[in-house]
Design a protein around this motif. Sequence first.
Motif, PDB file in Angstrom:
ATOM      1  N   THR A  93       0.961  -1.256  -0.222  1.00  0.00           N
ATOM      2  CA  THR A  93      -0.012   0.295   0.077  1.00  0.00           C
ATOM      3  C   THR A  93       0.911   1.241   0.166  1.00  0.00           C
ATOM      4  N   ASN A  94       2.072   1.240   0.803  1.00  0.00           N
ATOM      5  CA  ASN A  94       3.149   2.053   1.292  1.00  0.00           C
ATOM      6  C   ASN A  94       4.077   1.960   0.556  1.00  0.00           C
ATOM      7  N   PRO A  95       4.972   2.156  -1.284  1.00  0.00           N
ATOM      8  CA  PRO A  95       5.667   1.011  -1.938  1.00  0.00           C
ATOM      9  C   PRO A  95       7.149   2.234  -1.732  1.00  0.00           C
ATOM     10  N   THR A  96       6.586   4.104  -1.166  1.00  0.00           N
ATOM     11  CA  THR A  96       7.056   4.870  -1.028  1.00  0.00           C
ATOM     12  C   THR A  96       7.962   5.028   0.468  1.00  0.00           C
ATOM     13  N   LEU A  97       7.855   4.243   1.720  1.00  0.00           N
ATOM     14  CA  LEU A  97       8.355   3.923   2.604  1.00  0.00           C
ATOM     15  C   LEU A  97       9.632   3.090   2.374  1.00  0.00           C
ATOM     16  N   ARG A  98      10.426   2.455   1.439  1.00  0.00           N
ATOM     17  CA  ARG A  98      10.931   2.109   1.179  1.00  0.00           C
ATOM     18  C   ARG A  98      12.644   3.309   1.757  1.00  0.00           C
ATOM     19  N   GLY A  99      13.276   2.995   2.494  1.00  0.00           N
ATOM     20  CA  GLY A  99      14.211   4.256   2.722  1.00  0.00           C
ATOM     21  C   GLY A  99      13.811   4.911   3.998  1.00  0.00           C
ATOM     22  N   ARG A 100      12.407   5.064   4.419  1.00  0.00           N
ATOM     23  CA  ARG A 100      12.673   6.441   5.574  1.00  0.00           C
ATOM     24  C   ARG A 100      12.723   5.313   7.058  1.00  0.00           C
ATOM     25  N   GLN A 101      12.669   5.742   7.764  1.00  0.00           N
ATOM     26  CA  GLN A 101      12.741   5.648   9.158  1.00  0.00           C
ATOM     27  C   GLN A 101      11.654   4.782   9.746  1.00  0.00           C
ATOM     28  N   VAL A 102      11.356   3.589  10.742  1.00  0.00           N
ATOM     29  CA  VAL A 102      10.120   3.600  11.037  1.00  0.00           C
ATOM     30  C   VAL A 102      10.731   3.119  12.560  1.00  0.00           C
ATOM     31  N   THR A 103       9.902   3.742  13.278  1.00  0.00           N
ATOM     32  CA  THR A 103      10.057   2.693  15.249  1.00  0.00           C
ATOM     33  C   THR A 103       9.062   1.857  15.468  1.00  0.00           C
ATOM     34  N   ALA A 104       9.312   1.034  15.624  1.00  0.00           N
ATOM     35  CA  ALA A 104       8.489  -0.223  16.698  1.00  0.00           C
ATOM     36  C   ALA A 104       8.401  -0.802  17.675  1.00  0.00           C
ATOM     37  N   THR A 105       7.758  -1.017  18.610  1.00  0.00           N
ATOM     38  CA  THR A 105       7.098  -1.562  19.671  1.00  0.00           C
ATOM     39  C   THR A 105       7.197  -2.561  19.250  1.00  0.00           C
ATOM     40  N   GLY A 106       7.826  -3.979  19.587  1.00  0.00           N
ATOM     41  CA  GLY A 106       7.241  -5.323  19.984  1.00  0.00           C
ATOM     42  C   GLY A 106       7.516  -6.342  20.607  1.00  0.00           C
ATOM     43  N   THR A 107       7.238  -7.501  20.216  1.00  0.00           N
ATOM     44  CA  THR A 107       8.175  -9.012  20.396  1.00  0.00           C
ATOM     45  C   THR A 107       9.361  -8.705  19.805  1.00  0.00           C
ATOM     46  N   LEU A 108      10.345  -8.781  20.514  1.00  0.00           N
ATOM     47  CA  LEU A 108      11.766  -9.875  20.247  1.00  0.00           C
ATOM     48  C   LEU A 108      11.456 -11.234  20.300  1.00  0.00           C
ATOM     49  N   THR A 109      11.233 -11.931  18.903  1.00  0.00           N
ATOM     50  CA  THR A 109      11.462 -13.687  18.730  1.00  0.00           C
ATOM     51  C   THR A 109      11.569 -13.385  17.103  1.00  0.00           C
ATOM     52  N   ALA A 110      11.708 -15.068  16.567  1.00  0.00           N
ATOM     53  CA  ALA A 110      12.228 -14.931  15.495  1.00  0.00           C
ATOM     54  C   ALA A 110      11.161 -14.606  14.042  1.00  0.00           C
ATOM     55  N   ILE A 147       7.976  13.870  -4.779  1.00  0.00           N
ATOM     56  CA  ILE A 147       8.067  12.382  -5.892  1.00  0.00           C
ATOM     57  C   ILE A 147       8.526  11.386  -5.110  1.00  0.00           C
ATOM     58  N   TYR A 148      10.089  11.712  -3.904  1.00  0.00           N
ATOM     59  CA  TYR A 148      10.521  10.967  -3.184  1.00  0.00           C
ATOM     60  C   TYR A 148       9.519  10.393  -2.358  1.00  0.00           C
ATOM     61  N   GLU A 149       8.973  11.031  -1.803  1.00  0.00           N
ATOM     62  CA  GLU A 149       7.703  10.430  -0.066  1.00  0.00           C
ATOM     63  C   GLU A 149       6.945   9.864  -0.822  1.00  0.00           C
ATOM     64  N   ARG A 150       6.035  10.358  -2.019  1.00  0.00           N
ATOM     65  CA  ARG A 150       4.499   9.382  -1.741  1.00  0.00           C
ATOM     66  C   ARG A 150       4.210   9.089  -3.161  1.00  0.00           C
ATOM     67  N   TRP A 151       5.044   9.007  -3.713  1.00  0.00           N
ATOM     68  CA  TRP A 151       5.396   8.577  -5.789  1.00  0.00           C
ATOM     69  C   TRP A 151       6.299   7.585  -6.047  1.00  0.00           C
ATOM     70  N   GLN A 152       7.419   8.534  -6.401  1.00  0.00           N
ATOM     71  CA  GLN A 152       8.776   6.751  -6.693  1.00  0.00           C
ATOM     72  C   GLN A 152       9.157   6.455  -5.563  1.00  0.00           C
TER      73      GLN A 152
END
Length: 398
Positions: A113-130, A375-380
């Motif tokens: 749905t959001n292909p332009t997220l590639r290269g963006r920084q994300v923070t996530a909280t969850g369980t560290l497991t395989a 273009i960088y953030e939303r499209w390509q």
Amino acid sequence: MDMKSSTRPRPGRLIAALAAAVTLAVPVAVTATSASAAATSTVAQALAAQDGRTATVTGYVIGQPTGASTVLTSGYTADTAIALADTATETGTSRMLYVQITADYRSTFGLLTNPTLRGRQVTATGTLTAYFSHGGLKSPSAMSLGGGSTPTPTATAAPTPAPTGSTGPYDSTYYANAVGKSGSALRSSLHTIIRTQTKLSYDQVWDALKDTDQDPANANNVILLYSGRSQSKSSNGGGSNDWNREHVWAKSHGDFGTATGPGTDVHHLRPEDVTVNSARGNKDFDTGGSAVAEAAGSYTDADSFEPRNAVKGDVARMIMYMAIRYEGDDGWPNLEMNNSVSNGSAPYLGRLPVLLQWHRQDPPDAFEQRRNQRIYERWQGNRNPFVDHPEWATAIWG
């Protein structure tokens, strides 16, 4: 290791895992539930602590994991997982953390749905497991975009471009492998960087242009490239007073048409009055000629077109982008600038000395910078390097 992609991955840089101390980061919330202001871990630390503990991790989105050693960096198939790394250019899956994207977060953080997220920084909280039989973070309780300073996807401000010889906001990440180079080495590095992109359909270009070329003074309008006129976004089409999709690198120069690829690359597609678009046709760029009706300050003759002064540099930088992006190694022609105004259907466009002059006399302005960012953030998901670093034109072409 199998990094699958429709584009060539760039060499990664390994950042050593931090010591026991961790830094505090306050992520930018983009959902109702955001990662809390807790101590965050690097990806390297998270991979070393796969013991079921709860942790907050910040990293750059590399792609969609589909197997223990397989990460898609384009052509995404689902919104259910992302791979994070400590650098945006990482290619080694052993240095990536596979993050499960549960239903609550898929509309914002899923790559399909959001292909332009590639290269963006994300923070996530969850369980560290395989996850996928690989170091992972599962069952996220919070996710947010950025590690404390990255703008949200709806941000409209463009970053300030780097002055000549200085560093810019993307130099340590997006342009890391190009900084400090010149000539053919710089050209090769930039090609490798910018060819990683989301490819749009020709129909999608309509919506992209309504966003990228929006009139700053009227959100219902776009600014036409050569005419400079503000016109309703809804008046796009083929009528005499409509605006349509102008290929600044004329699509017949290389015969790529409107197929997905150079024919749909928004970095050189702009809104323009149908009549003015027709007057430009597939002519090369040069100075002189007769005034163009409905495009004050633009001129044309039998074999060339001169745009108004306010966008001369914009045109030059779009042509430079195309010459670096399309090098003939991905099924499309090798596009090059030359000193001719009679290129016909050859994959060339001129005139190079004039375009370099226009680039110098009309540096990037706020509209062009915002367009590049949009273009960088939303499209390509890729950038025009000559908007961010105007000095690189001289470093490549003299």
